[in-house]
Design a protein around this motif. Structure first.
Motif, PDB file in Angstrom:
ATOM      1  N   VAL A   1      36.381  48.476  50.630  1.00  0.00           N
ATOM      2  CA  VAL A   1      35.564  47.709  49.695  1.00  0.00           C
ATOM      3  C   VAL A   1      34.788  48.654  48.784  1.00  0.00           C
ATOM      4  O   VAL A   1      34.665  48.417  47.577  1.00  0.00           O
ATOM      5  N   HIS A   2      34.297  49.753  49.324  1.00  0.00           N
ATOM      6  CA  HIS A   2      33.556  50.722  48.505  1.00  0.00           C
ATOM      7  C   HIS A   2      34.462  51.332  47.438  1.00  0.00           C
ATOM      8  O   HIS A   2      34.093  51.410  46.259  1.00  0.00           O
ATOM      9  N   VAL A   3      35.654  51.751  47.832  1.00  0.00           N
ATOM     10  CA  VAL A   3      36.598  52.350  46.872  1.00  0.00           C
ATOM     11  C   VAL A   3      36.993  51.320  45.825  1.00  0.00           C
ATOM     12  O   VAL A   3      37.047  51.621  44.627  1.00  0.00           O
ATOM     13  N   ASN A   4      37.263  50.096  46.241  1.00  0.00           N
ATOM     14  CA  ASN A   4      37.628  49.057  45.285  1.00  0.00           C
ATOM     15  C   ASN A   4      36.484  48.752  44.320  1.00  0.00           C
ATOM     16  O   ASN A   4      36.715  48.514  43.135  1.00  0.00           O
ATOM     17  N   THR A   5      35.254  48.788  44.812  1.00  0.00           N
ATOM     18  CA  THR A   5      34.103  48.574  43.948  1.00  0.00           C
ATOM     19  C   THR A   5      34.025  49.666  42.893  1.00  0.00           C
ATOM     20  O   THR A   5      33.775  49.401  41.711  1.00  0.00           O
ATOM     21  N   LEU A   6      34.257  50.901  43.305  1.00  0.00           N
ATOM     22  CA  LEU A   6      34.249  52.009  42.346  1.00  0.00           C
ATOM     23  C   LEU A   6      35.354  51.853  41.313  1.00  0.00           C
ATOM     24  O   LEU A   6      35.151  52.147  40.119  1.00  0.00           O
ATOM     25  N   LEU A   7      36.522  51.369  41.737  1.00  0.00           N
ATOM     26  CA  LEU A   7      37.622  51.144  40.790  1.00  0.00           C
ATOM     27  C   LEU A   7      37.261  50.064  39.776  1.00  0.00           C
ATOM     28  O   LEU A   7      37.522  50.213  38.576  1.00  0.00           O
ATOM     29  N   VAL A   8      36.678  48.976  40.242  1.00  0.00           N
ATOM     30  CA  VAL A   8      36.286  47.890  39.339  1.00  0.00           C
ATOM     31  C   VAL A   8      35.214  48.387  38.363  1.00  0.00           C
ATOM     32  O   VAL A   8      35.279  48.111  37.158  1.00  0.00           O
TER      33      VAL A   8
ATOM     34  N   VAL B   1      36.779  50.499  35.610  1.00  0.00           N
ATOM     35  CA  VAL B   1      37.473  49.708  34.593  1.00  0.00           C
ATOM     36  C   VAL B   1      36.465  49.005  33.692  1.00  0.00           C
ATOM     37  O   VAL B   1      36.628  48.970  32.471  1.00  0.00           O
ATOM     38  N   LEU B   2      35.412  48.454  34.275  1.00  0.00           N
ATOM     39  CA  LEU B   2      34.420  47.734  33.475  1.00  0.00           C
ATOM     40  C   LEU B   2      33.588  48.663  32.596  1.00  0.00           C
ATOM     41  O   LEU B   2      32.939  48.204  31.647  1.00  0.00           O
ATOM     42  N   ALA B   3      33.590  49.945  32.888  1.00  0.00           N
ATOM     43  CA  ALA B   3      32.852  50.900  32.051  1.00  0.00           C
ATOM     44  C   ALA B   3      33.555  51.134  30.720  1.00  0.00           C
ATOM     45  O   ALA B   3      32.936  51.590  29.762  1.00  0.00           O
ATOM     46  N   GLU B   4      34.841  50.784  30.644  1.00  0.00           N
ATOM     47  CA  GLU B   4      35.584  50.930  29.391  1.00  0.00           C
ATOM     48  C   GLU B   4      35.235  49.753  28.470  1.00  0.00           C
ATOM     49  O   GLU B   4      35.357  48.599  28.868  1.00  0.00           O
ATOM     50  N   PRO B   5      34.803  50.033  27.270  1.00  0.00           N
ATOM     51  CA  PRO B   5      34.371  48.957  26.358  1.00  0.00           C
ATOM     52  C   PRO B   5      35.473  47.928  26.081  1.00  0.00           C
ATOM     53  O   PRO B   5      35.184  46.745  25.923  1.00  0.00           O
ATOM     54  N   ALA B   6      36.704  48.368  26.030  1.00  0.00           N
ATOM     55  CA  ALA B   6      37.799  47.436  25.728  1.00  0.00           C
ATOM     56  C   ALA B   6      37.906  46.356  26.797  1.00  0.00           C
ATOM     57  O   ALA B   6      38.121  45.175  26.486  1.00  0.00           O
ATOM     58  N   TRP B   7      37.763  46.722  28.046  1.00  0.00           N
ATOM     59  CA  TRP B   7      37.845  45.735  29.121  1.00  0.00           C
ATOM     60  C   TRP B   7      36.566  44.928  29.234  1.00  0.00           C
ATOM     61  O   TRP B   7      36.591  43.719  29.510  1.00  0.00           O
ATOM     62  N   ALA B   8      35.442  45.577  29.089  1.00  0.00           N
ATOM     63  CA  ALA B   8      34.163  44.871  29.229  1.00  0.00           C
ATOM     64  C   ALA B   8      34.040  43.748  28.205  1.00  0.00           C
ATOM     65  O   ALA B   8      33.505  42.679  28.499  1.00  0.00           O
ATOM     66  N   SER B   9      34.540  43.960  26.988  1.00  0.00           N
ATOM     67  CA  SER B   9      34.430  42.933  25.953  1.00  0.00           C
ATOM     68  C   SER B   9      35.445  41.805  26.133  1.00  0.00           C
ATOM     69  O   SER B   9      35.260  40.723  25.594  1.00  0.00           O
TER      70      SER B   9
ATOM     71  N   GLY C   1      34.481  35.953  38.903  1.00  0.00           N
ATOM     72  CA  GLY C   1      35.673  35.978  39.756  1.00  0.00           C
ATOM     73  C   GLY C   1      36.022  37.361  40.277  1.00  0.00           C
ATOM     74  O   GLY C   1      36.895  37.504  41.131  1.00  0.00           O
ATOM     75  N   LEU C   2      35.351  38.390  39.781  1.00  0.00           N
ATOM     76  CA  LEU C   2      35.639  39.749  40.255  1.00  0.00           C
ATOM     77  C   LEU C   2      35.206  39.909  41.698  1.00  0.00           C
ATOM     78  O   LEU C   2      34.149  39.442  42.109  1.00  0.00           O
ATOM     79  N   THR C   3      36.023  40.589  42.451  1.00  0.00           N
ATOM     80  CA  THR C   3      35.700  40.872  43.841  1.00  0.00           C
ATOM     81  C   THR C   3      36.267  42.232  44.214  1.00  0.00           C
ATOM     82  O   THR C   3      37.254  42.681  43.636  1.00  0.00           O
ATOM     83  N   ALA C   4      35.637  42.865  45.168  1.00  0.00           N
ATOM     84  CA  ALA C   4      36.125  44.152  45.665  1.00  0.00           C
ATOM     85  C   ALA C   4      36.971  43.958  46.916  1.00  0.00           C
ATOM     86  O   ALA C   4      37.301  44.910  47.605  1.00  0.00           O
ATOM     87  N   LEU C   5      37.323  42.724  47.215  1.00  0.00           N
ATOM     88  CA  LEU C   5      38.065  42.435  48.439  1.00  0.00           C
ATOM     89  C   LEU C   5      39.572  42.381  48.227  1.00  0.00           C
ATOM     90  O   LEU C   5      40.284  41.842  49.057  1.00  0.00           O
ATOM     91  N   PHE C   6      40.074  42.922  47.123  1.00  0.00           N
ATOM     92  CA  PHE C   6      41.521  42.948  46.932  1.00  0.00           C
ATOM     93  C   PHE C   6      42.129  44.065  47.774  1.00  0.00           C
ATOM     94  O   PHE C   6      41.465  45.020  48.146  1.00  0.00           O
ATOM     95  N   TRP C   7      43.390  43.930  48.117  1.00  0.00           N
ATOM     96  CA  TRP C   7      44.025  44.928  48.981  1.00  0.00           C
ATOM     97  C   TRP C   7      45.419  45.309  48.507  1.00  0.00           C
ATOM     98  O   TRP C   7      46.169  45.975  49.217  1.00  0.00           O
ATOM     99  N   SER C   8      45.800  44.923  47.280  1.00  0.00           N
ATOM    100  CA  SER C   8      47.141  45.255  46.788  1.00  0.00           C
ATOM    101  C   SER C   8      47.316  46.754  46.544  1.00  0.00           C
ATOM    102  O   SER C   8      48.437  47.234  46.433  1.00  0.00           O
TER     103      SER C   8
END
Length: 85
Positions: A9-16, A19-27, A36-43
């Motif tokens: 969960v910690h690693v997934n949170t850092l990944l999210v 990604v959200l730090a990039e302006p293109a995705w944040a906007s 709907g964002l969650t750090a509980l993905f496991w793919s």
């Protein structure tokens, strides 16, 4: 197992966050998307690991060592009980 789940969960949170730090995705995300964002993905997890096998290479196992043979009753007949422990 709980430690592994927490680390995931910690690693997934850092990944999210990355990604959200990039302006293109944040906007591009709406409020509903953000909720709907969650750090509980496991793919992104491979629980068995990845093993690469190259049949054209040999394993470097170092020098061969002698494997001791199993003891027989004759090997321990001359020893006292304290010596065999």
């Amino acid at each position: 197992m709980y430690l592994l789940q927490s680390a995931l969960v910690h690693v997934n949170t850092l990944l999210v966050q990355q990604v959200l730090a990039e302006p293109a995705w944040a906007s591009r995300l709406s409020e509903e998307d953000r909720r709907g964002l969650t750090a509980l993905f496991w793919s992104n997890v491979n629980p068995c690991g990845t093993f690469h096998l190259d049949m054209n290479k040999r394993l470097d196992l170092g020098p061969a060592t002698a494997v001791p043979h199993p003891r027989t009753p004759a090997d321990t007949a001359g020893r006292s009980r304290t010596e065999t422990r």
